[in-house]
Write an enzyme that holds these catalytic residues in place. Structure first.
Site, PDB file in Angstrom:
ATOM      1  N   HIS A 123       0.801  -1.217   0.000  1.00 38.98           N
ATOM      2  CA  HIS A 123       0.000   0.000   0.000  1.00 38.98           C
ATOM      3  C   HIS A 123       0.838   1.275   0.000  1.00 38.98           C
ATOM      4  O   HIS A 123       0.757   2.107   0.895  1.00 38.98           O
ATOM      5  CB  HIS A 123      -0.977  -0.002   1.190  1.00 38.98           C
ATOM      6  CG  HIS A 123      -1.904  -1.167   1.178  1.00 38.98           C
ATOM      7  ND1 HIS A 123      -2.806  -1.414   2.201  1.00 38.98           N
ATOM      8  CD2 HIS A 123      -2.068  -2.191   0.292  1.00 38.98           C
ATOM      9  CE1 HIS A 123      -3.486  -2.528   1.925  1.00 38.98           C
ATOM     10  NE2 HIS A 123      -3.039  -3.009   0.773  1.00 38.98           N
ATOM     11  N   GLU A 141     -13.066   0.753  -4.810  1.00 36.19           N
ATOM     12  CA  GLU A 141     -13.920   1.933  -4.920  1.00 36.19           C
ATOM     13  C   GLU A 141     -13.462   2.847  -6.046  1.00 36.19           C
ATOM     14  O   GLU A 141     -12.274   2.921  -6.346  1.00 36.19           O
ATOM     15  CB  GLU A 141     -13.896   2.741  -3.611  1.00 36.19           C
ATOM     16  CG  GLU A 141     -14.372   1.988  -2.384  1.00 36.19           C
ATOM     17  CD  GLU A 141     -14.290   2.844  -1.125  1.00 36.19           C
ATOM     18  OE1 GLU A 141     -14.219   4.094  -1.260  1.00 36.19           O
ATOM     19  OE2 GLU A 141     -14.287   2.280  -0.021  1.00 36.19           O
TER      20      GLU A 141
END
Length: 285
Positions: free
Chosen positions: A153, A247
């Site tokens: 990440h 998303e």
């Protein structure tokens, strides 16, 4: 060609149930397609970003740290790139040209960097110039802290808006319960700076005590897609989520995108993260 390669084709289907919580997911494959694939550059390993130069040639970033120039059908290696922390998802990541590149020559790069006192690495943003064979005039504009040896990440997509502000993403670095909801900490955020690294005076948390002043949004997980909408000029991001939690979001000043308080995703082990998919004050996935 440039716009078509970089454009995001976004199709989002929302239901009342989390995709990750379904026992079976359905994938609908098209019976016909209106495009054909053509091989342009071969022999790449893990290409992460690319930019087209005014002469039609292309710079490609390899996660390993190599920068490749593809010109007239030939590949060559560009020297003097940044030193990268090549671990897990980290390495040399995105590239972006300044909107006025033809006049000022600035190229922007994001990469995992070991710079700092702590062991490991975190996302850094650099600008540099390109003399045809190597990078010159390298400047670090932002470096997230603290470093960590976690390999996930890093986020790190780059995009300019119509006003010339540079946006970039930094993932929450595997610290979902620590970083995303805390504006005094880096990671799990979208940032906005001037093209030279200065902090805009109207950034949303500029007057917040101890806040990281470059933060523009928070509550993000790992945004690894970013593009300026060609008609509205809005910055759109694609966030990698856990199972069922990906998303598409439109970046809004000061917005909280909810991670990990609200999500449609579940852990990769199959265990739940939260049953909450909406909460006042947070952008719904």
């Amino acid at each position: 060609m440039k716009n078509s390669i970089k454009a995001l084709c976004l199709f989002v289907v929302m239901t009342n149930l989390s995709c990750g919580q379904k026992s079976e997911n359905e994938v609908n494959m098209p019976s016909e397609t209106s495009f054909t694939a053509e091989l342009i550059v071969d022999g790449l390993e893990i290409p992460w970003g690319m930019v087209f130069l005014p002469d039609g040639s292309m710079l490609i970033s390899e996660k390993s740290g190599e920068i490749i120039l593809f010109k007239d059908g030939q590949k060559s290696t560009i020297t003097n790139g940044p030193e990268v922390y090549n671990r897990g998802q980290g390495g040399l990541l995105d590239m972006e040209l300044h909107p006025d590149y033809e006049n000022n020559g600035w190229i922007y790069l994001s990469f995992a960097s070991e710079e700092g006192e702590d062991k490991g690495g975190n996302t850094a943003i650099m600008r540099a110039k390109f003399d045809g064979n190597s990078l010159t005039d390298k400047e670090i504009l932002y470096k997230a802290s603290p470093n960590t040896t976690k390999g996930q990440h890093f986020g790190s997509r780059l995009e300019f808006d119509d006003q010339g502000y540079l946006y970039f993403s930094i993932g929450e670095r595997g610290e979902r319960d620590i970083n995303p909801q805390d504006i005094t900490r880096d990671c799990g955020k979208i940032y906005r700076i001037y093209d030279d690294g200065r902090i805009p005076e109207d950034n949303p948390f500029i007057n917040e005590s101890n806040a990281k002043k470059a933060i523009y949004t928070y509550g993000n997980r790992n945004p690894q897609g970013m593009v300026k909408h060609p008609e509205t000029g809005a910055i759109w991001i694609h966030e990698h989520g856990p199972q069922g939690g990906d998303e598409i979001n439109i970046v809004k000043k000061g917005a909280n995108y909810g991670w990990p308080v609200i999500t449609y995703g579940i852990n990769y082990s199959g265990t739940p993260i939260t049953d909450i998919t909406e909460k006042e004050g947070m952008e719904q996935p």
